[in-house]
Design a protein around this motif. Structure first.
Motif, PDB file in Angstrom:
ATOM      1  N   GLY A   1       0.805  -1.216   0.000  1.00 34.73           N
ATOM      2  CA  GLY A   1       0.000   0.000   0.000  1.00 34.73           C
ATOM      3  C   GLY A   1       0.836   1.263   0.000  1.00 34.73           C
ATOM      4  N   SER A   2       2.151   1.136   0.178  1.00 35.97           N
ATOM      5  CA  SER A   2       2.987   2.326   0.088  1.00 35.97           C
ATOM      6  C   SER A   2       3.005   2.797  -1.358  1.00 35.97           C
ATOM      7  CB  SER A   2       4.404   2.017   0.583  1.00 35.97           C
ATOM      8  OG  SER A   2       5.340   2.168  -0.447  1.00 35.97           O
ATOM      9  N   GLY A   3       3.040   4.090  -1.551  1.00 37.11           N
ATOM     10  CA  GLY A   3       2.985   4.635  -2.902  1.00 37.11           C
ATOM     11  C   GLY A   3       4.176   4.201  -3.742  1.00 37.11           C
ATOM     12  N   THR A   4       5.364   4.218  -3.119  1.00 33.51           N
ATOM     13  CA  THR A   4       6.566   3.811  -3.837  1.00 33.51           C
ATOM     14  C   THR A   4       6.458   2.361  -4.297  1.00 33.51           C
ATOM     15  OG1 THR A   4       7.751   5.260  -2.324  1.00 33.51           O
ATOM     16  CG2 THR A   4       9.071   3.832  -3.701  1.00 33.51           C
ATOM     17  N   ARG A   5       5.929   1.506  -3.405  1.00 33.76           N
ATOM     18  CA  ARG A   5       5.816   0.100  -3.769  1.00 33.76           C
ATOM     19  C   ARG A   5       4.814  -0.089  -4.904  1.00 33.76           C
ATOM     20  NH1 ARG A   5       5.152  -5.255  -0.077  1.00 33.76           N
ATOM     21  NH2 ARG A   5       4.260  -6.587  -1.670  1.00 33.76           N
ATOM     22  N   LEU A   6       3.713   0.656  -4.834  1.00 38.32           N
ATOM     23  CA  LEU A   6       2.703   0.530  -5.879  1.00 38.32           C
ATOM     24  C   LEU A   6       3.289   0.923  -7.232  1.00 38.32           C
ATOM     25  CD1 LEU A   6      -0.232  -0.284  -5.152  1.00 38.32           C
ATOM     26  CD2 LEU A   6      -0.894   1.999  -5.851  1.00 38.32           C
ATOM     27  N   THR A   7       4.054   2.013  -7.253  1.00 40.34           N
ATOM     28  CA  THR A   7       4.701   2.449  -8.485  1.00 40.34           C
ATOM     29  C   THR A   7       5.661   1.378  -8.989  1.00 40.34           C
ATOM     30  OG1 THR A   7       4.639   4.681  -7.612  1.00 40.34           O
ATOM     31  CG2 THR A   7       6.045   4.307  -9.510  1.00 40.34           C
ATOM     32  N   PHE A   8       6.471   0.851  -8.083  1.00 37.34           N
ATOM     33  CA  PHE A   8       7.441  -0.174  -8.444  1.00 37.34           C
ATOM     34  C   PHE A   8       6.735  -1.392  -9.032  1.00 37.34           C
ATOM     35  CE2 PHE A   8      10.360  -3.699  -7.544  1.00 37.34           C
ATOM     36  CZ  PHE A   8      11.556  -3.175  -8.033  1.00 37.34           C
ATOM     37  N   GLU A   9       5.625  -1.782  -8.394  1.00 31.90           N
ATOM     38  CA  GLU A   9       4.923  -2.964  -8.887  1.00 31.90           C
ATOM     39  C   GLU A   9       4.282  -2.708 -10.242  1.00 31.90           C
ATOM     40  OE1 GLU A   9       2.451  -4.497  -5.754  1.00 31.90           O
ATOM     41  OE2 GLU A   9       4.201  -5.345  -4.749  1.00 31.90           O
ATOM     42  N   ASN A  10       3.744  -1.495 -10.433  1.00 37.99           N
ATOM     43  CA  ASN A  10       3.146  -1.172 -11.730  1.00 37.99           C
ATOM     44  C   ASN A  10       4.195  -1.164 -12.835  1.00 37.99           C
ATOM     45  OD1 ASN A  10       0.531  -0.927 -10.921  1.00 37.99           O
ATOM     46  ND2 ASN A  10       0.649   1.281 -10.558  1.00 37.99           N
ATOM     47  N   ASP A  11       5.351  -0.564 -12.554  1.00 35.62           N
ATOM     48  CA  ASP A  11       6.334  -0.328 -13.604  1.00 35.62           C
ATOM     49  C   ASP A  11       7.303  -1.481 -13.797  1.00 35.62           C
ATOM     50  OD1 ASP A  11       5.120   2.056 -13.909  1.00 35.62           O
ATOM     51  OD2 ASP A  11       6.614   3.239 -12.807  1.00 35.62           O
ATOM     52  N   VAL A  12       7.521  -2.276 -12.758  1.00 35.22           N
ATOM     53  CA  VAL A  12       8.500  -3.359 -12.871  1.00 35.22           C
ATOM     54  C   VAL A  12       7.829  -4.725 -12.891  1.00 35.22           C
ATOM     55  CG1 VAL A  12      10.475  -4.472 -11.771  1.00 35.22           C
ATOM     56  CG2 VAL A  12      10.273  -1.987 -11.723  1.00 35.22           C
ATOM     57  N   MET A  13       6.938  -4.977 -11.942  1.00 36.21           N
ATOM     58  CA  MET A  13       6.393  -6.322 -11.795  1.00 36.21           C
ATOM     59  C   MET A  13       5.397  -6.672 -12.897  1.00 36.21           C
ATOM     60  SD  MET A  13       8.197  -7.049  -9.251  1.00 36.21           S
ATOM     61  CE  MET A  13       7.672  -8.658  -8.684  1.00 36.21           C
ATOM     62  N   LYS A  14       4.708  -5.673 -13.405  1.00 34.79           N
ATOM     63  CA  LYS A  14       3.736  -5.890 -14.487  1.00 34.79           C
ATOM     64  C   LYS A  14       2.788  -7.045 -14.176  1.00 34.79           C
ATOM     65  CE  LYS A  14       5.894  -3.012 -17.460  1.00 34.79           C
ATOM     66  NZ  LYS A  14       5.394  -1.676 -17.537  1.00 34.79           N
ATOM     67  N   GLY A  15       2.267  -7.045 -12.993  1.00 31.45           N
ATOM     68  CA  GLY A  15       1.268  -8.054 -12.647  1.00 31.45           C
ATOM     69  C   GLY A  15       1.828  -9.314 -12.029  1.00 31.45           C
ATOM     70  N   ALA A  16       3.166  -9.515 -12.099  1.00 31.09           N
ATOM     71  CA  ALA A  16       3.751 -10.709 -11.477  1.00 31.09           C
ATOM     72  C   ALA A  16       3.639 -10.591  -9.959  1.00 31.09           C
ATOM     73  CB  ALA A  16       5.211 -10.838 -11.883  1.00 31.09           C
ATOM     74  N   GLU A  17       3.394 -11.723  -9.311  1.00 29.76           N
ATOM     75  CA  GLU A  17       3.185 -11.721  -7.853  1.00 29.76           C
ATOM     76  C   GLU A  17       4.527 -11.590  -7.135  1.00 29.76           C
ATOM     77  OE1 GLU A  17       0.724 -11.782  -4.581  1.00 29.76           O
ATOM     78  OE2 GLU A  17       0.125 -11.763  -6.682  1.00 29.76           O
ATOM     79  N   PRO A  18       4.733 -10.526  -6.348  1.00 32.28           N
ATOM     80  CA  PRO A  18       5.998 -10.413  -5.628  1.00 32.28           C
ATOM     81  C   PRO A  18       6.090 -11.463  -4.523  1.00 32.28           C
ATOM     82  CG  PRO A  18       4.502  -8.680  -4.953  1.00 32.28           C
ATOM     83  CD  PRO A  18       3.819  -9.416  -6.060  1.00 32.28           C
ATOM     84  N   MET A  19       7.313 -11.929  -4.254  1.00 33.83           N
ATOM     85  CA  MET A  19       7.477 -12.922  -3.191  1.00 33.83           C
ATOM     86  C   MET A  19       7.264 -12.244  -1.831  1.00 33.83           C
ATOM     87  SD  MET A  19      11.612 -13.087  -3.263  1.00 33.83           S
ATOM     88  CE  MET A  19      12.111 -13.640  -1.675  1.00 33.83           C
ATOM     89  N   SER A  20       6.952 -13.053  -0.819  1.00 32.12           N
ATOM     90  CA  SER A  20       6.850 -12.501   0.531  1.00 32.12           C
ATOM     91  C   SER A  20       8.246 -12.223   1.035  1.00 32.12           C
ATOM     92  CB  SER A  20       6.169 -13.498   1.467  1.00 32.12           C
ATOM     93  OG  SER A  20       4.823 -13.600   1.142  1.00 32.12           O
ATOM     94  N   ALA A  21       8.506 -10.992   1.387  1.00 30.58           N
ATOM     95  CA  ALA A  21       9.848 -10.638   1.841  1.00 30.58           C
ATOM     96  C   ALA A  21       9.732  -9.606   2.936  1.00 30.58           C
ATOM     97  CB  ALA A  21      10.665 -10.086   0.680  1.00 30.58           C
TER      98      ALA A  21
END
Lengths: 301, 287
Positions: B154-174
């Motif tokens: 829910g952090s804005g930076t993380r949301l941006t990172f997920e939109n621009d890098v992950m492209k829908g891929a599920e990030p691992m639990s870390a």
């Protein structure tokens, strides 16, 4: 005649003062009561919204291990487990040290030594938790990483930080309860020919047991509710802890790190309130436990 | 006894009145700004300059993007700061809010200083965060496990990172950390660690930024979208802004703020952007 009668029957300045004092006390009291009642009401109503409004299952909340409220996964078990683990481990670690120091303070140390020690211990209480967290991050985490491998973030680091944080509370409360044991107990033991250690071990410690237990539980309450310092060293990954050195999260660390990112009224936000409710219930339970123990102890004595 | 009861009841009602009485007084001169901690320092400085010239009274608070958006939606504050589009935040009725994009923030992957890898591809970056690549050896570095540090959900930076890098891929639990500051701290201390951070934190010691597909994380590259991980800094108002709020937003977008404060604090001026990003993540070139 009438004048005297009037004087006797009318209120004196003191009565009015007395009255004002009473009203002031009642005002303060009722404000606090209202405050507590509204906090309880607020957290409870928000906390159960996850189950009543969003219709997620309570069973899943307490037994599930996947936490992703945005996708309606609200398994809080990893956080509950970790919260309990760090609390209990910190208490287990702190208790022998606390009792040792408290015995030294009350039985062995000269008066001046006790005073100095007390000052130092009270100083420890005053250090803000973010400082403990920072030291944890810079010193404890690398140390744990060297000792047991992994990243160093996790239960062990959290335990060590909490251990130092609750130590002063437990020490000063234990010392208080040891001091409260009447001198006549010690004198009687010595008169019967017991050595100093025997009288401490067999008489004083036993008699002070309820007090010591209360001290430990007070320490545990502090450990359970501590957020910032733990958040900095626990790793904040909502995963079931697999060992002492794997990143995980506590109830409080999850609350503080997530609150600002959720919108009031959404599932993600309600789920956090449910965590807060669990915390509230736990601190109530700790308080009840303390009352229970002190009452039992009082009867025994 | 009865008197006591009466006293208690009066006090209770008095107390209740006291609590409910502290409502919001809507003063046109007074602006409260709440939200994104990434934008907070910039807004604070700008508010200082604005205050010294106007008779206005601006309060700036953090609290996170979610708080900012929900508070402005409820009408509790005049401006809500956010790193993400209102439509991306669940529980927000985006059509009620008016978006004012005041700056752009670039985000770069950072690694611990001991990591020898300097450049990776976007796909490799994604594979690290999904847990497919777990050792720096696989990327031509030392034989050292990769420690992934994420930002809070829910952090804005993380949301941006997920939109621009992950492209829908599920990030691992870390591991998750709450702020840019702690992330920087932890990456600099943990061997083999990788995370991502706002450009304004890049100069810190002990960390290195990675290039992606040969592109360096610089403001110039963000302006042309050669560097693809960036987000707008939004200031939302409920409905069209009026009075002092309007003046302040105009001040934020003035050349004075955009060319000095924004650049000083390592944000990218909104005027320099040569592309535009939609809430869905599509990038269109600006004419």
């Amino acid at each position: 005649m009438d004048e005297i009668k009037n004087k006797l029957l009318s209120k004196s300045r003191q009565t009015a003062e007395d009255r004002r004092g009473k009203i002031l006390c009642y005002a303060c009291l009722s404000l606090i009561v209202v405050l507590i009642a509204s906090i309880l009401y607020f957290i409870t109503s928000k906390g159960i919204a996850t189950f009543t409004e969003n219709h997620l299952s309570i069973a899943q909340f307490f037994t599930g291990t996947k936490w992703d409220p945005g996708h309606k996964l609200i398994g809080a078990l990893p956080m509950i487990t970790t919260s309990f683990l760090v609390t209990i481990l910190a208490a287990v670690l702190a208790t022998p040290f606390a009792i040792g120091v408290a015995i030294f303070m009350t039985e062995y140390a000269p008066k001046k030594g006790t005073k100095a020690l007390r000052a130092v211990i009270e100083l420890l209480v005053g250090i803000p938790s973010v400082v403990y967290g920072y030291i944890g991050l810079m010193v404890v985490v690398p140390l744990v990483r060297k000792l047991i491998g992994g990243t160093g973030f996790g239960i062990l680091a959290g335990t060590l930080v909490l251990f130092v944080m609750i130590l002063p509370t437990v020490i000063s409360l234990t010392a208080d309860s040891l001091k409260a044991i009447p001198v006549s107990y010690r004198q009687a033991a010595l008169a019967l020919g017991a050595t100093k250690w025997q009288s401490i071990y067999k008489i004083v410690l036993r008699a002070a047991m309820p007090g010591i237990l209360t001290a430990i539980i007070f320490g545990m309450t502090r450990a359970f509710g501590e957020a910032l310092a733990v958040q900095m060293v626990i790793g904040n990954a909502v995963l079931m802890p697999e060992g002492l050195g794997t990143p995980t999260a506590t109830l409080t660390s999850q609350l503080t790190s997530q609150m600002g990112n959720t919108v009031l009224g959404t599932v993600s936000n309600n789920a956090l309130w449910s965590l807060a409710l669990v915390l509230l219930i736990m601190s109530l339970a700790f308080n009840l436990l303390i009352r229970f123990i002190t009452r039992k102890g009082a009867i025994k004595r | 006894m009865k008197k006591k009861m009466i006293a208690v009841v009066t006090m209770l009602s008095l107390a209740a009145g006291l609590i409910s009485g502290c409502g919001n007084q809507n003063n046109d001169k007074k602006i409260t700004i709440v939200g994104s901690t990434a934008l907070q320092p910039l807004v604070e400085k700008a508010a200082d300059e604005f205050d010294s010239k106007h008779e206005g009274n601006i309060t700036v608070q953090g609290g996170g993007s979610g708080t900012g958006l929900s508070q402005v939606q409820e009408g509790a504050v005049q401006i809500g700061d956010s790193d993400v589009f209102a439509s991306q935040q669940s529980g927000i009725k985006a059509n009620q809010l008016v978006d004012h994009k005041v700056a752009v923030a670039g985000i770069a992957p950072i690694v611990n200083q001991g990591v020898t890898v300097k450049n990776i591809s976007m796909e490799q970056l994604r594979d690290i965060f999904t847990g497919k690549i777990t050792n720096w050896k696989q990327l031509g570095g030392k034989n050292q496990p990769i420690v992934v540090i994420n930002r809070s959900k829910g952090s804005g930076t993380r949301l941006t990172f997920e939109n621009d890098v992950m492209k829908g891929a599920e990030p691992m639990s870390a591991q998750e950390q709450e702020s840019n500051g702690t992330v920087q701290q932890i990456v600099s201390n943990t061997p083999g660690a990788i995370s991502y951070i706002s450009f304004s934190y890049l100069r810190s010691q002990g960390i290195k930024s990675l290039s992606i597909d040969g592109v360096k994380p610089t403001s110039e590259n963000v302006e042309t979208n050669k560097w693809k991980i960036w987000s707008y800094e939004h200031m939302y108002t409920k409905g069209k802004p009026t009075g002092e709020t309007k003046k302040f937003l105009e001040f934020m977008l003035s050349d004075k703020v955009q060319n000095s404060l924004v650049k000083e604090m390592k944000y990218i001026s909104i005027h320099d952007m040569q592309v535009e990003k939609t809430p869905e993540g599509q990038v269109i070139s600006k004419k």
